[in-house]
Design a protein around this motif. Structure first.
Motif, PDB file in Angstrom:
ATOM      1  N   GLY A   1      42.997   1.167   6.633  1.00 27.68           N
ATOM      2  CA  GLY A   1      42.135   0.155   7.239  1.00 27.68           C
ATOM      3  C   GLY A   1      41.399   0.435   8.267  1.00 27.68           C
ATOM      4  N   ALA A   2      40.702  -0.250   9.022  1.00 32.79           N
ATOM      5  CA  ALA A   2      39.809   0.108  10.080  1.00 32.79           C
ATOM      6  C   ALA A   2      40.204   0.844  11.069  1.00 32.79           C
ATOM      7  N   GLY A   3      41.571   0.647  11.300  1.00 34.31           N
ATOM      8  CA  GLY A   3      42.099   1.536  12.517  1.00 34.31           C
ATOM      9  C   GLY A   3      41.962   3.107  12.254  1.00 34.31           C
ATOM     10  N   ALA A   4      42.273   3.320  10.821  1.00 37.81           N
ATOM     11  CA  ALA A   4      42.341   4.654  10.525  1.00 37.81           C
ATOM     12  C   ALA A   4      40.737   5.414  10.364  1.00 37.81           C
ATOM     13  N   ALA A   5      39.764   4.598  10.309  1.00 33.72           N
ATOM     14  CA  ALA A   5      38.676   5.128  10.037  1.00 33.72           C
ATOM     15  C   ALA A   5      38.162   6.218  10.852  1.00 33.72           C
ATOM     16  N   ARG A   6      37.575   7.525  10.282  1.00 33.36           N
ATOM     17  CA  ARG A   6      37.283   8.511  10.978  1.00 33.36           C
ATOM     18  C   ARG A   6      35.908   8.359  11.741  1.00 33.36           C
ATOM     19  N   SER A   7      35.084   7.382  11.244  1.00 28.82           N
ATOM     20  CA  SER A   7      33.981   6.998  12.037  1.00 28.82           C
ATOM     21  C   SER A   7      33.534   5.389  12.118  1.00 28.82           C
ATOM     22  N   GLU A   8      32.719   5.005  12.763  1.00 28.76           N
ATOM     23  CA  GLU A   8      32.317   3.811  12.791  1.00 28.76           C
ATOM     24  C   GLU A   8      30.695   3.273  12.803  1.00 28.76           C
ATOM     25  N   VAL A   9      30.455   2.328  12.208  1.00 30.57           N
ATOM     26  CA  VAL A   9      29.026   1.906  12.138  1.00 30.57           C
ATOM     27  C   VAL A   9      28.683   1.375  13.428  1.00 30.57           C
ATOM     28  N   VAL A  10      27.686   2.041  14.228  1.00 26.48           N
ATOM     29  CA  VAL A  10      27.069   1.699  15.510  1.00 26.48           C
ATOM     30  C   VAL A  10      26.023   0.712  15.564  1.00 26.48           C
ATOM     31  N   ALA A  11      25.498   1.064  14.241  1.00 28.91           N
ATOM     32  CA  ALA A  11      24.166   0.058  14.050  1.00 28.91           C
ATOM     33  C   ALA A  11      23.773  -0.162  12.619  1.00 28.91           C
ATOM     34  N   LEU A  12      23.232  -1.327  12.275  1.00 25.35           N
ATOM     35  CA  LEU A  12      22.765  -1.665  11.177  1.00 25.35           C
ATOM     36  C   LEU A  12      21.532  -2.276  11.155  1.00 25.35           C
ATOM     37  N   THR A  13      20.561  -1.799  10.600  1.00 28.29           N
ATOM     38  CA  THR A  13      18.963  -2.404  10.599  1.00 28.29           C
ATOM     39  C   THR A  13      18.482  -2.466   9.221  1.00 28.29           C
ATOM     40  N   LEU A  14      17.466  -3.309   9.163  1.00 27.99           N
ATOM     41  CA  LEU A  14      16.601  -3.281   7.930  1.00 27.99           C
ATOM     42  C   LEU A  14      15.251  -2.156   8.298  1.00 27.99           C
ATOM     43  N   PRO A  15      15.314  -1.358   7.274  1.00 26.73           N
ATOM     44  CA  PRO A  15      14.036  -0.445   7.557  1.00 26.73           C
ATOM     45  C   PRO A  15      12.817  -1.174   7.252  1.00 26.73           C
ATOM     46  N   ILE A  16      12.027  -0.492   7.741  1.00 23.82           N
ATOM     47  CA  ILE A  16      10.352  -1.166   7.714  1.00 23.82           C
ATOM     48  C   ILE A  16       9.759  -0.293   6.413  1.00 23.82           C
ATOM     49  N   HIS A  17       9.661  -0.896   5.240  1.00 25.50           N
ATOM     50  CA  HIS A  17       9.095  -0.180   4.211  1.00 25.50           C
ATOM     51  C   HIS A  17       7.640  -0.268   3.906  1.00 25.50           C
ATOM     52  N   GLU A  18       6.943  -1.396   4.626  1.00 25.96           N
ATOM     53  CA  GLU A  18       5.621  -1.723   4.318  1.00 25.96           C
ATOM     54  C   GLU A  18       4.771  -0.687   4.660  1.00 25.96           C
ATOM     55  N   ARG A  19       3.787  -0.608   3.690  1.00 26.66           N
ATOM     56  CA  ARG A  19       2.706   0.490   3.994  1.00 26.66           C
ATOM     57  C   ARG A  19       1.354  -0.462   3.832  1.00 26.66           C
ATOM     58  N   LYS A  20       0.127   0.322   3.987  1.00 29.31           N
ATOM     59  CA  LYS A  20      -0.934  -0.501   4.316  1.00 29.31           C
ATOM     60  C   LYS A  20      -1.323  -1.111   2.904  1.00 29.31           C
ATOM     61  N   GLY A  21      -1.101  -0.604   1.716  1.00 29.25           N
ATOM     62  CA  GLY A  21      -1.243  -1.451   0.734  1.00 29.25           C
ATOM     63  C   GLY A  21      -2.847  -1.510   0.365  1.00 29.25           C
ATOM     64  N   GLU A  22      -3.465  -0.475   0.601  1.00 31.27           N
ATOM     65  CA  GLU A  22      -5.043  -0.760   0.409  1.00 31.27           C
ATOM     66  C   GLU A  22      -5.366  -0.656  -1.262  1.00 31.27           C
ATOM     67  N   ILE A  23      -5.961  -1.881  -1.475  1.00 35.82           N
ATOM     68  CA  ILE A  23      -6.281  -1.821  -2.920  1.00 35.82           C
ATOM     69  C   ILE A  23      -7.699  -1.244  -3.167  1.00 35.82           C
ATOM     70  N   VAL A  24      -7.747  -0.169  -4.093  1.00 35.14           N
ATOM     71  CA  VAL A  24      -9.221   0.572  -4.450  1.00 35.14           C
ATOM     72  C   VAL A  24      -9.787  -0.302  -5.442  1.00 35.14           C
ATOM     73  N   SER A  25     -11.014  -0.714  -5.471  1.00 36.12           N
ATOM     74  CA  SER A  25     -11.408  -1.532  -6.664  1.00 36.12           C
ATOM     75  C   SER A  25     -12.390  -0.789  -7.134  1.00 36.12           C
ATOM     76  N   GLY A  26     -12.960  -1.356  -8.327  1.00 34.44           N
ATOM     77  CA  GLY A  26     -13.825  -0.842  -9.356  1.00 34.44           C
ATOM     78  C   GLY A  26     -14.261  -1.738 -10.240  1.00 34.44           C
ATOM     79  N   GLU A  27     -15.385  -1.953 -10.968  1.00 33.88           N
ATOM     80  CA  GLU A  27     -15.624  -2.864 -11.763  1.00 33.88           C
ATOM     81  C   GLU A  27     -14.812  -2.818 -13.181  1.00 33.88           C
ATOM     82  N   THR A  28     -14.567  -1.465 -13.423  1.00 33.65           N
ATOM     83  CA  THR A  28     -13.329  -1.672 -14.624  1.00 33.65           C
ATOM     84  C   THR A  28     -12.313  -0.862 -14.216  1.00 33.65           C
ATOM     85  N   GLY A  29     -11.145  -1.030 -14.923  1.00 39.62           N
ATOM     86  CA  GLY A  29     -10.020  -0.149 -14.683  1.00 39.62           C
ATOM     87  C   GLY A  29     -10.423   1.320 -14.343  1.00 39.62           C
TER      88      GLY A  29
END
Lengths: 266, 330
Positions: free
Chosen positions: A221-249
């Motif tokens: 159980g929780a009382g016997a746990a050797r460690s505890e979670v002190v924070a839980l966060t959502l990571p920021i994954h977004e990058r700038k996502g620059e689309i490189v264009s061209g007339e054809t692929g």
């Protein structure tokens, strides 16, 4: 040959990212509504490893899981895949158990379940990804462990494992009884069969409490746990996502290469 | 618990040199030891590894425990667990660090179980809490959908660290340190490695590659991977894949990148016809740059990439391969 497989029911790792929510205050993940729990994919592969052994020789496969109300669904699923027996370990005292407590509970249940030759676990549960329980079960039982298996053969008192290493594999042999943790390289797990589903529906699945398996409740159980979670966060994954264009692929691809060069990436 | 002090790093040797992950652990360990006002020690296990103990000192260790014996030349879980447990008992560190490698992830839970230690695996950041002196261990959970920071209630506080997530130590050859041989008379070997097979034909370890080109579900079968291979080869990189191509048998399961496969952190990750599912991205999020090639402008991957082109890979890759060839050879 008596084979035990330890499985865990988890939030579906394939669920859409927008469904993934946390309660940062409580430091907990909020289970999304309408998405059923699944068996951790590595554990399903551990079941597959057990069934491949059973395909080749006389063997009895028993699945054990620790969990709440829905844990029986996980057991039913693996019974339908071809597992012979299933056991659920459920007790309020188990809530909040860490890897060490979980391994202790599983090892108590394994000893109560009777004779065992081989214990299979997934290399990690695909929720907390700790990858500790299998090895600690082996320590609790005082038997050898081989981790990261992609192939498992057990005959004549020995288990022979192909263990994944970064540039290939090594063949490891250990005397039985032993624990083996199974990695994704083992390949896909089989699906339940129609006949399996019918058979599984008829099987009774015992539920064992802490007392049933002789647990020292001060170790779980929780009382016997050797460690505890002190924070839980959502990571920021977004990058700038620059689309490189061209007339054809093809032209876009050339522009991409130039862009990578310009930024000294290639 | 207060009597324990110092930071101990499990050092790994690779082809008679200090492994890159160990250089990172020593850099990190040095910083943590400084914050804890204590010393940094290292444990070096292997055969004929004594020669690199001076390198480990140059990289920051004050003391190096050396377990040098022919049987330890290749990794053996039982023997390495026995040696590491023995040294941790004698040196009594408050923090024990290992790489999240095929060695570290194997023995860390066993050593922790024997020591009564706490253990956080696959950490991407470790800090000392200035108020409590506890080690704050940050690790991705739920396939990288969340980050958990964990603090221990017991000592020693053990952690395995994801490769390439800490800055490597700079060697200082003028540093001095102590070298202490470890008694290896009791190894308790039960499981034995009977054969080691090196099989990656492309010769580059996915986890160590500086460039990874990976193909997703949008690739047309095994043949489509020829273009992926060519691009990887031109850039001196390795080939990866998402889950579906592995499950379909287009490439070997050992190519799978993601939460349920391998975790890679190259300088450049090129995702071709990859949608950007979380369980895959969990395996490549730590890459320096992410480039996406996908014919669906709405694909989630574009939000997770630095650069992208909206194009069919069959049209884009031949042009990209030619242009890269030209650029890298000029």
């Amino acid at each position: 040959m008596n084979i035990i497989v330890c499985i865990k029911q988890i939030l579906d790792p394939e669920m859409p990212p927008v469904k993934f929510k946390i309660d940062a205050q409580a430091k907990k993940v909020i289970a999304p509504e309408g998405i059923p729990l699944v068996i951790s994919p590595f554990d399903e592969q551990a079941v597959e490893a057990a069934l491949r052994i059973k395909d080749a020789q006389e063997a009895k496969v028993t699945a054990i899981t620790m969990g709440g109300q829905s844990a029986k669904d996980a057991v039913k699923h693996v019974l339908a895949m071809g597992v012979d027996e299933g056991i659920v370990l459920s007790d309020e005292a188990f809530n909040g158990s860490d890897s060490f407590s979980t391994a202790y509970v599983l090892s108590q249940a394994i000893q109560k379940a009777g004779e065992y030759d081989l214990i299979l676990c997934g290399r990690q549960a695909a929720d907390w990804d700790a990858g500790q329980v299998g090895s600690i079960v082996a320590e609790e039982l005082g038997i050898p462990v081989v981790t990261l298996a992609r192939k498992v053969d057990a005959t004549g008192g020995t288990v022979r494992v192909e263990r994944v290493i970064p540039d290939g594999h090594e063949v490891v042999e250990a005397p039985l009884p032993a624990v083996v943790t199974v990695s994704s390289e083992l390949g896909q797990a089989r699906l339940p069969t129609g006949r399996g589903i019918v058979m599984a529906a008829r099987k009774s699945i015992p539920v064992w409490s802490a007392q049933d398996i002789g647990c020292d409740v001060s170790r779980v159980g929780a009382g016997a746990a050797r460690s505890e979670v002190v924070a839980l966060t959502l990571p920021i994954h977004e990058r700038k996502g620059e689309i490189v264009s061209g007339e054809t692929g093809a032209q876009a691809a050339v522009n991409l290469a130039l862009k990578l060069r310009e930024n000294r990436i290639i | 618990m207060s009597e324990r002090q110092g930071v101990l790093v499990l050092a790994e040797a690779q082809e008679a040199q200090v492994a890159p992950v160990t250089t990172e652990l020593l850099g990190l360990g040095r910083r943590l030891a400084h914050e804890l006002s204590s010393a940094l020690s290292a444990l070096l296990i292997g055969s004929g590894v004594g020669g690199i103990s001076q390198d480990v000192i140059a990289l920051g260790a004050d003391t190096v425990y050396v377990a040098d014996r022919p049987e330890l030349g290749t990794f053996n879980s039982d023997a390495y667990t026995a040696v590491a447990t023995k040294v941790c008992r004698e040196a009594a560190p408050s923090v024990v660090l290992m790489g999240h490698t095929s060695i570290g992830r194997d023995i860390a839970p066993r050593v922790a179980a024997r020591l009564g230690a706490s253990l956080s695996t696959d950490c991407v950041d470790l800090r000392v809490d200035q108020d409590t002196g506890r080690l704050l261990q940050t690790r991705p959970v739920h396939g990288g959908n969340a980050l958990a920071t964990i603090a221990s209630r017991v000592h020693p506080q053990m952690a395995t660290m994801r490769p390439r997530s800490a800055a490597p130590a700079e060697p200082d050859p003028s540093r001095n340190g102590r070298i202490i041989p470890v008694d290896t008379s009791v190894l308790d070997i039960q499981a034995r490695v009977v054969e080691t097979v090196r099989e990656e034909a492309e010769g580059l370890k996915l986890e160590e590659a500086r460039v990874v080109v990976s193909g997703g579900a949008g690739i047309d079968g095994a043949q489509g991977f020829d273009l992926i291979r060519q691009l990887a080869s031109v850039l001196g990189g390795a080939v990866g894949a998402t889950r579906l191509p592995c499950e379909q048998g287009w490439v070997s399961p050992s190519f799978q990148i993601g939460q349920t496969g391998k975790i890679v952190t190259p300088d450049l990750y090129i995702a071709v016809a990859v949608s950007g599912a979380p369980q895959h991205m969990a395996g490549c999020m730590g890459s320096g740059y992410i480039v996406a090639i996908n014919n669906d402008p709405e694909a989630h991957i574009f939000k997770l990439a630095d650069f992208g082109i909206v194009a069919d890979y069959r049209e884009a890759l031949p042009a990209l391969i030619r242009k890269c060839q030209e650029l890298v050879s000029s």
